[in-house]
Design a protein around this motif. Structure first.
Motif, mmCIF file in Angstrom:
data_model
loop_
_atom_site.group_PDB
_atom_site.id
_atom_site.type_symbol
_atom_site.label_atom_id
_atom_site.label_comp_id
_atom_site.label_asym_id
_atom_site.label_seq_id
_atom_site.Cartn_x
_atom_site.Cartn_y
_atom_site.Cartn_z
ATOM 1 N N VAL A 174 -2.579 4.148 3.322
ATOM 2 C CA VAL A 174 -2.215 4.146 1.910
ATOM 3 C C VAL A 174 -1.399 5.399 1.614
ATOM 4 O O VAL A 174 -1.764 6.497 2.027
ATOM 5 C CB VAL A 174 -3.488 4.125 1.030
ATOM 6 C CG1 VAL A 174 -3.143 4.110 -0.436
ATOM 7 C CG2 VAL A 174 -4.364 2.923 1.383
ATOM 8 N N HIS B 152 -7.994 2.389 -6.898
ATOM 9 C CA HIS B 152 -7.468 1.376 -5.980
ATOM 10 C C HIS B 152 -7.057 1.967 -4.629
ATOM 11 O O HIS B 152 -7.481 1.486 -3.581
ATOM 12 C CB HIS B 152 -6.280 0.648 -6.621
ATOM 13 C CG HIS B 152 -5.885 -0.564 -5.861
ATOM 14 N ND1 HIS B 152 -6.094 -1.833 -6.336
ATOM 15 C CD2 HIS B 152 -5.309 -0.728 -4.646
ATOM 16 C CE1 HIS B 152 -5.666 -2.710 -5.455
ATOM 17 N NE2 HIS B 152 -5.177 -2.053 -4.416
ATOM 18 N N GLY B 153 -6.232 2.990 -4.658
ATOM 19 C CA GLY B 153 -5.754 3.585 -3.406
ATOM 20 C C GLY B 153 -6.869 4.125 -2.523
ATOM 21 O O GLY B 153 -6.942 3.786 -1.337
ATOM 22 N N HIS C 144 0.273 2.387 -4.811
ATOM 23 C CA HIS C 144 -1.103 2.813 -4.574
ATOM 24 C C HIS C 144 -1.278 4.329 -4.719
ATOM 25 O O HIS C 144 -2.343 4.868 -4.430
ATOM 26 C CB HIS C 144 -1.549 2.397 -3.161
ATOM 27 C CG HIS C 144 -1.822 0.938 -3.025
ATOM 28 N ND1 HIS C 144 -0.893 -0.032 -3.286
ATOM 29 C CD2 HIS C 144 -2.942 0.276 -2.651
ATOM 30 C CE1 HIS C 144 -1.427 -1.219 -3.071
ATOM 31 N NE2 HIS C 144 -2.674 -1.056 -2.691
ATOM 32 N N ARG D 279 0.810 -1.219 0.000
ATOM 33 C CA ARG D 279 0.000 0.000 0.000
ATOM 34 C C ARG D 279 0.843 1.269 0.000
ATOM 35 O O ARG D 279 0.416 2.321 0.456
ATOM 36 C CB ARG D 279 -0.992 0.032 1.158
ATOM 37 C CG ARG D 279 -2.105 -0.996 1.041
ATOM 38 C CD ARG D 279 -3.110 -0.807 2.143
ATOM 39 N NE ARG D 279 -4.297 -1.628 1.937
ATOM 40 C CZ ARG D 279 -5.333 -1.629 2.755
ATOM 41 N NH1 ARG D 279 -5.327 -0.867 3.825
ATOM 42 N NH2 ARG D 279 -6.365 -2.393 2.514
#
Length: 182
Positions: A122, A109-110, A65, A61
């Motif tokens: 993140v 996604h992040g 990310h 992460r």
């Protein structure tokens, strides 16, 4: 977050990109490719095997990310999309569409991971800021990593994500209306 939500986002984006396409194989390829792009930031789990600490910039992460990583992947996808265009006069616009959509899919996604209730945050703003963040609202249960996903807890997360991301799956998989014409 389990990968189910990321896959749903990629599939819906693939369907959106191919909304006028009638070739089922092309639609399926676009859904697959954008789902893979959506999952790509999680390739950083290899950092565990490499001994890279979770909280390191290239740990899980971390940099993968970030917004910058999404933009770079989008640019790369755009170049590939333009290069593969059959019609050279439309290569630039095809490349731009592929690049922007890929960047947007990877960009989800992040923030989705920052909405989970576990982990160590993140690094969305890497390389400008290495701080790991969570959003104030964290409704998504964090998923167990690896084989632990097959536990009772992992299956509960999968069930949650299937329900939460059902609209994306429905959009992606709803049968197409084939328009008639002569």
């Amino acid at each position: 977050m389990a990968s189910i939500g990321h896959v749903a986002i990629g599939m819906a984006a693939g369907r959106l990109y191919a909304r006028r396409d009638r070739d089922r194989k092309a639609i399926a390829f676009r859904m697959f490719a954008l789902s893979a792009a959506s999952l790509l930031p999680d390739a950083d789990v290899i950092s565990f095997e490499l001994g890279i600490p979770y909280e390191a910039p290239f740990g899980h992460r971390g940099a993968s990310h970030s917004i910058i990583a999404a933009l770079l992947l989008g640019a790369l996808a755009g170049l590939i999309g333009a290069w593969q265009a059959i019609d050279r006069t439309r290569a630039r616009s095809r490349g731009a569409r592929v690049g922007v959509l890929t960047a947007l899919v990877v960009l989800t996604h992040g923030p989705l991971d920052a909405m989970t209730d576990g982990g160590r945050g993140v690094a969305l703003l890497w390389p400008f800021d290495s701080e790991r963040i969570f959003f104030p609202w964290t409704p998504i249960p964090v998923s167990p990593i690896g084989i632990h996903f097959l536990s009772r807890e992992g299956l509960a997360v999968a069930r949650f994500e299937l329900l939460a991301f059902a609209p994306f799956f429905l959009y992606a998989l709803w049968p197409r209306r084939v328009s008639g014409g002569g």
